[in-house]
Design an enzyme around this catalytic site. Structure first.
Site, short mmCIF file in Angstrom:
data_model
loop_
_atom_site.label_atom_id
_atom_site.label_comp_id
_atom_site.label_asym_id
_atom_site.label_seq_id
_atom_site.Cartn_x
_atom_site.Cartn_y
_atom_site.Cartn_z
N GLY A 37 0.61 -1.22 0.02
CA GLY A 37 0.00 -0.12 -0.08
C GLY A 37 0.92 1.37 0.09
CB ILE A 56 -2.00 -7.95 9.87
CG1 ILE A 56 -1.51 -8.92 8.84
CG2 ILE A 56 -2.81 -6.90 9.66
CD1 ILE A 56 -2.58 -9.45 7.84
CB ALA A 76 -3.68 -6.44 5.68
CB SER A 117 -12.74 -14.84 0.83
OG SER A 117 -12.07 -16.15 0.63
CE1 TYR A 142 -4.54 -13.92 -2.37
CE2 TYR A 142 -5.90 -15.07 -3.67
CZ TYR A 142 -5.91 -14.09 -2.89
OH TYR A 142 -6.53 -13.03 -2.80
CB VAL A 186 -4.98 -8.60 -15.76
CG1 VAL A 186 -6.53 -8.75 -15.58
CG2 VAL A 186 -4.54 -8.79 -17.16
CB ILE A 187 -7.78 -4.02 -15.67
CG1 ILE A 187 -8.82 -4.78 -16.09
CG2 ILE A 187 -8.14 -2.51 -15.85
CD1 ILE A 187 -10.31 -4.60 -15.54
NE ARG A 210 -8.68 -15.07 -14.28
CZ ARG A 210 -8.49 -16.19 -15.01
NH1 ARG A 210 -9.40 -16.85 -15.59
NH2 ARG A 210 -7.38 -16.72 -14.64
#
Length: 304
Positions: A37, A56, A76, A117, A142, A186-187, A210
């Site tokens: 960030g 965190i 986070a 999530s 992930y 990706v954008i 997507r």
């Protein structure tokens, strides 16, 4: 008005959520270690939020800053599938163990939790659209870590009455998304490369699909989820219910920018999912939420 803690509040989605909470008159504490960030993302609310630079992974810091909060928005994370594959131990610490820190802080504070999530929990099951009741078979650390967080949230609801909601984001995009981030951005990567006149590389044949959802819609989903949080800790898909191929996306980005660049293709990446689209009926029925921004509108807002 209430007080909320936003983990990852200086990040892409977190900063937009923080802006909205402040605009709605709430007190906001942002906890962010600035590993992905940027303080610049919070310039619109400078002096209006309490910013705490910290990780965190620091359970005591989370517990201290959660005191007096009505709710915690947990954004986070190590957000990259590829990073979770290349450095799974760090990803496990941040995405799994630290989620437990967040839940403990919320339990001690008597606060509700909205957990960010991911659609990655579904893995590569070919069934479409993805519904919340279908099997969850992650194919990356992930995805497994995000699913673990959902399960912990549900356990805390059963054991401690902790109120919570989990939001399974599909592909979120919008202003402030870092083009240096990997696939989920990706954008922003396509926009950045078009603006610099560089070629675009698509990993795979470009026919993978997507479901792209605009960040303002995701913010609205977080607010609805906080209001609907219960000890049942339900999970909801957050997407548009429409999917596009990456080949079509390149055309849409170039149209929004009024420019074109060469497109090349590389090997498909390990852990990437071939097709994805969201069923959003549960969110519509139970949260009263649905995406309002079309892809062309969102791209126009994103390119500015």
């Amino acid at each position: 008005m209430a007080k909320y803690l936003v983990t990852g509040g200086a990040g892409f989605i977190g900063s937009h959520l923080t802006d909205r909470l402040v605009a709605d008159g709430h007190d906001v504490v942002v906890v962010d270690d600035l590993s992905s960030g940027y303080r610049e993302n919070l310039r619109q609310v400078d002096g209006k939020v309490q910013f705490v630079k910290g990780s965190i992974e620091d359970a005591a810091l989370l517990a201290e800053n959660a005191r007096g909060c009505a709710g915690l928005f947990h954004l986070a994370a190590v957000v990259s599938v590829q990073d979770s594959i290349h450095d799974p131990i760090r990803a496990e610490r941040v995405n799994a163990l630290s989620t437990l820190h967040v839940l403990e802080a919320a339990r001690q504070a008597g606060a509700a939790v909205v957990l960010s999530s991911s659609a990655a929990v579904y893995g590569d099951d070919p069934a479409l659209p993805k519904t919340e009741g279908m099997p969850t078979e992650p194919i990356s650390p992930y995805g497994e870590q995000k699913l673990h967080g959902e399960r912990l949230l549900a356990i805390y609801g059963r054991l401690h009455g902790l109120r919570g909601t989990a939001l399974r984001y599909f592909n979120v995009y919008g202003p402030r998304q870092d083009p240096k981030s990997p696939y989920s951005g990706v954008i922003s990567i396509f926009i950045d490369r078009c603006r610099r006149g560089d070629g675009i590389t698509i990993f795979g044949d470009g026919e993978q699909t997507r479901d792209f959802v605009y960040v303002a819609d995701v913010v609205a989903a977080n607010l609805a989820a906080m209001n609907a949080a219960t000890a049942d800790a339900k999970s909801y898909n957050i997407g548009t219910g429409r999917s596009v191929s990456l080949n079509h996306l390149v055309e849409a980005v170039q149209s929004a920018l009024g420019s074109s660049v060469a497109v090349s293709y590389g090997e498909a990446r390990t852990g990437d999912i071939r097709f994805s689209s969201a069923s959003v009926e549960r969110a519509q029925l139970e949260l009263g939420w649905q995406a309002a921004v079309r892809l062309d509108q969102g791209l126009t807002q994103t390119v500015g």
